[in-house]
Write a protein that holds these residues in place. Structure first.
Motif, short mmCIF file in Angstrom:
data_model
loop_
_atom_site.label_atom_id
_atom_site.label_comp_id
_atom_site.label_asym_id
_atom_site.label_seq_id
_atom_site.Cartn_x
_atom_site.Cartn_y
_atom_site.Cartn_z
N THR A 13 0.86 -1.18 0.00
CA THR A 13 0.00 0.00 0.00
C THR A 13 0.90 1.23 0.00
O THR A 13 2.03 1.19 0.50
N ASP A 33 -6.24 4.36 2.74
CA ASP A 33 -5.84 4.06 1.35
C ASP A 33 -7.01 3.36 0.65
O ASP A 33 -7.14 2.14 0.74
N GLU A 67 -7.39 2.41 -2.18
CA GLU A 67 -6.96 1.45 -3.19
C GLU A 67 -6.35 0.19 -2.58
O GLU A 67 -5.77 -0.63 -3.28
N TYR A 68 -6.48 0.03 -1.27
CA TYR A 68 -5.80 -1.05 -0.54
C TYR A 68 -6.62 -2.35 -0.62
O TYR A 68 -7.51 -2.59 0.19
N ALA A 69 -6.31 -3.20 -1.58
CA ALA A 69 -7.07 -4.43 -1.82
C ALA A 69 -7.05 -5.36 -0.62
O ALA A 69 -8.08 -5.93 -0.23
N LYS A 99 -14.55 -4.74 -4.47
CA LYS A 99 -13.54 -3.67 -4.51
C LYS A 99 -12.13 -4.25 -4.53
O LYS A 99 -11.24 -3.74 -5.23
N ARG A 146 -9.12 -4.22 -7.78
CA ARG A 146 -7.77 -3.70 -7.59
C ARG A 146 -6.70 -4.78 -7.68
O ARG A 146 -5.58 -4.52 -8.12
N GLN A 147 -7.02 -6.00 -7.26
CA GLN A 147 -6.07 -7.12 -7.33
C GLN A 147 -6.83 -8.37 -7.81
O GLN A 147 -7.29 -9.17 -7.00
#
Length: 717
Positions: A271, A309, A311-313, A351, A355-356
């Motif tokens: 992250t 964050d 965007e933190y998968a 989500k 992202r991952q």
């Protein structure tokens, strides 16, 4: 000493040895450069170093007697008693001295050369063995920070490296949970590796000072205890993800004899926010405790992580995982409604996967969400994807086992459960479930061994005793079940679930007086109320029994199971016509999936009997045929419940196949069937006039009477 030092200067020994040391350093640099650009034998560098070191005393001796310079070599004069220089011949004693130094230096050099060579051979042999290693356990890293407040980081780091290594194919990685439990028990790393049946273990230490992070790792061979690799990383805290990936690549490259390039094995926990990672690790620390309070705390930490964050998968996966465990259900914590927990968890998993898209843990949780919603096929699809991405993800195998079991794919279910326990043998649920499944398939000795090992590993746990109690109950040893139940109650006196386990075998033996004595204990209240109708039956208080059941039916007009219970009691001890009505008139209230509960195939088999008695042949045949198919399917899957053979006896009796019914009943009894109500079962009514049937009933009654007396003694001590 003053004279010696002045002589060393006069004879130029010191300057000569300084020049020798400089020449030695230069030669070693040349060897290093040559070795880096062309193939050179591994013993060249240590051989040159040893030669130069061993030549040092020889050179010193020669420089004492001779003046060595660019002009040549000349004899160094000695000083007489008046300090006048005199030249002496290099005589016999001088030669003997030189020879002695050469021999001693040569002997020492040869000995060290042999040792270095042996160590290199051993190292090469170890390296060859390393290349064949296909399993590893990452032990919890040790927090060596000055304030000792970074345990969450140390444990989180070992978990992340475990997940990272698990993504490598053909490589078994033992689950972090088992490594942590064995470490907390005080076992040495090599012992832990052998207990987990892995070839190598990775240990490490973590030290955080301000924003600086120092990590030291060591890879050990569990067979001989040798250190295979060690490395120290000193970086900024923000570089922790790069360190995780570097450690993972180094281990895989070493153990699997291949080269993994930078970027091929990257950490999904990365992250851009160090604070988000700290929140995530604190959430993981709370998650590991597996209590209602800790999971609520974990949820808050994970929510903070994704807030820091977005965007933190990995943060979304942790949050989703926590939400499903907080849902209602027998194996969950009951804080959230199931549909709400599933919806919230699904939002977070979506989500994470955006992202991952290749995160195994995300697919595992996605599968569990589907399982919660009874979508077993899609659950298995997601579990398979998780296992494809991380073949060592133990939780995916355990959850897959539950979905396969629900679909009655029993052999596949057992395979998945075995794999889950292989990867995470110290996870109590894995071992307990495997023991239960093996017992259900009649592999009682295997199951007992698992529960015995579980008792050794967790002496304060009730699970081993519960498992053994179930085995004894299944095999008709109600006294054994009571003994194990008593041991479990001593460990957890306030556990209401244990009261339910105890009351079952007590009532099978008709010990209602013991049950009534226990009724005043708080932990027994729920079980006593639940089984109160059974107590009334054993006491032959049928008037009170049916009065209670009539009230329950009237109070719960939309609950089929209440009607079924009342109908079944009437079928055995009351009004048969009323029983037929109660069993069949509210079938619309029960879901199809609830009709064929195995191994009894209940309530379908009892409904089939009622339908046959009422002349509803089409419905009777459909239910009976389905039960028969399910029974045969489970028997083919090597499931050996005594209940399955009793089901076979009931099916054959309904079909009018008396011989087959009696054979099945006999087999059920041989496998531990000891149900007290067998002689009252209306489905076996066609057998009651047969002598063989009465013989089988006597076997049950005699054994129950024997056990009843033995069980009484347990409560008189």
């Amino acid at each position: 000493m003053k004279w010696l030092f002045s002589e060393l200067i006069r004879r130029n020994v010191i300057s000569t040895m300084i020049a020798y040391a400089g020449l030695t350093w230069l030669l070693l640099q040349v060897v290093a450069v040559v070795s880096s650009v062309m193939p050179v034998h591994s013993m060249v560098a240590p051989g040159v170093l040893l030669l130069l070191v061993c030549a040092f005393p020889v050179t010193a001796y020669i420089s004492w007697h001779f003046d060595i310079s660019f002009k040549g070599i000349s004899r160094t004069p000695s000083l007489d008693k008046d300090d006048n220089p005199t030249l002496k011949k290099f005589g016999l004693w001088n030669w003997l001295g030189l020879l002695s130094i050469v021999v001693v230096s040569g002997f020492v050099g040869i000995q060290y050369f042999s040792v270095i060579k042996s160590e290199q051979v051993a190292a090469q042999q170890r390296l060859a063995a390393i290349k064949k290693a296909d399993s590893i356990a990452v032990l919890p890293f040790i927090d060596q920070s000055p304030s000792k407040n970074q345990r969450y980081l140390a444990l989180g780091l070992s978990e992340e490296i475990t997940s990272l290594l698990g993504r490598s194919n053909n490589f078994k990685v033992s689950a972090s949970r088992s490594s942590q439990i064995l470490t907390e028990k005080g076992l040495a790393p090599i012992e832990i590796g052998r207990r987990l049946a892995v070839a190598t273990v990775l240990t490490g230490t973590v030290k955080v000072t301000g924003e600086r992070l120092k990590i030291r790792v060591e890879l050990l061979d569990t067979e001989n205890g040798h250190t295979l690799w060690t490395e120290t990383f000193s970086r900024e805290l923000k570089d922790i993800f790069a360190i995780e990936s570097e450690i993972g690549r180094s281990v895989v490259n070493l153990l699997q004899d291949k080269y993994t390039e930078t970027g091929d094995l990257t950490s999904f926990s990365a992250t851009s926010s160090t604070d988000a990672y700290v929140m995530y690790l604190k959430g993981r620390e709370e998650y590991r405790k597996q209590t209602t309070e800790s999971l609520k705390a974990a949820r808050k930490f994970f929510e903070q992580a994704v807030a820091l964050d977005p965007e933190y998968a990995q943060g979304y996966v942790g949050l989703a995982d926590t939400l499903v465990l907080l849902a209602e259900g027998d194996t969950r914590f009951g804080v959230l409604k199931t549909d709400i927990a599933a919806a919230l968890a699904q939002q977070n998993i979506d989500k994470a996967l955006v992202r991952q898209p290749d995160m195994a843990e995300a697919f595992a949780v996605k599968g569990y969400i589907a399982f919660m919603q009874d979508d077993f096929d899609n659950a298995i699809t997601d579990y398979n994807k998780a296992i494809e991405l991380n073949p060592s993800l133990a939780i995916a195998y355990m959850w897959k086992n539950l979905a396969l079991e629900a679909l009655q794919r029993f052999d596949e279910s057992l395979t998945a459960l075995r794999k889950a326990r292989e990867l995470d043998p110290l996870f109590q649920t894995n071992s307990y479930n495997l023991g239960v499944v093996l017992a259900g398939r009649g592999r009682f000795e295997e199951a007992k061994n698992i529960f015995t090992q579980l008792q050794t590993d967790f002496p304060k746990s009730t699970f081993p005793h519960e498992g053994l109690a179930d085995i004894y109950f299944s095999t008709g040893d109600f006294v054994g079940a009571i003994r194990e139940g008593q041991k479990a109650v001593k460990l957890s006196p306030d556990n209401q679930d244990l009261a339910f386990r105890m009351i079952g075998p007590l009532l099978q033996l008709g010990l209602t007086e013991v049950v009534r004595e226990k009724a005043s204990e708080p932990s027994w209240v729920g079980a006593y109320e639940y089984y109160f109708e059974n107590i009334l039956i054993f006491e032959k208080n049928y008037d009170t029994l049916f009065e209670r059941m009539n009230f329950k039916v009237a109070a719960n007009p939309d609950d089929y199971w209440v009607a079924f219970e009342a109908g079944w009691y009437n079928a055995m001890f009351g009004d048969k016509k009323k029983a037929l009505r109660l069993l069949t008139e509210k079938l619309s209230l029960i879901e199809e999936i609830e009709m064929f509960g195995m191994p009894y195939c209940s309530p379908a088999i009892e409904i089939a009997w009622a339908q046959k008695e009422l002349g509803a042949d089409e419905n009777y045949v459909r239910n009976l045929t389905t039960c028969k198919a399910l029974m045969e399917e489970q028997l083919k899957a090597s499931i050996i419940y005594s209940e399955l053979y009793y089901l076979a006896a009931r099916i054959f009796a309904l079909e009018g196949k008396s011989v087959e019914a009696l054979e099945a009943l006999s087999e059920a009894i041989n496998k531990g069937w000891r149900e007290w109500w067998t002689q009252y079962d209306p489905l076996l009514e066609s057998l009651r006039g047969m002598d063989e049937y009465q013989i089988q009933i006597k076997i049950i009654d005699d054994d129950l009477a024997r056990q009843r007396q033995e069980a009484k003694r347990l409560f008189l001590r």
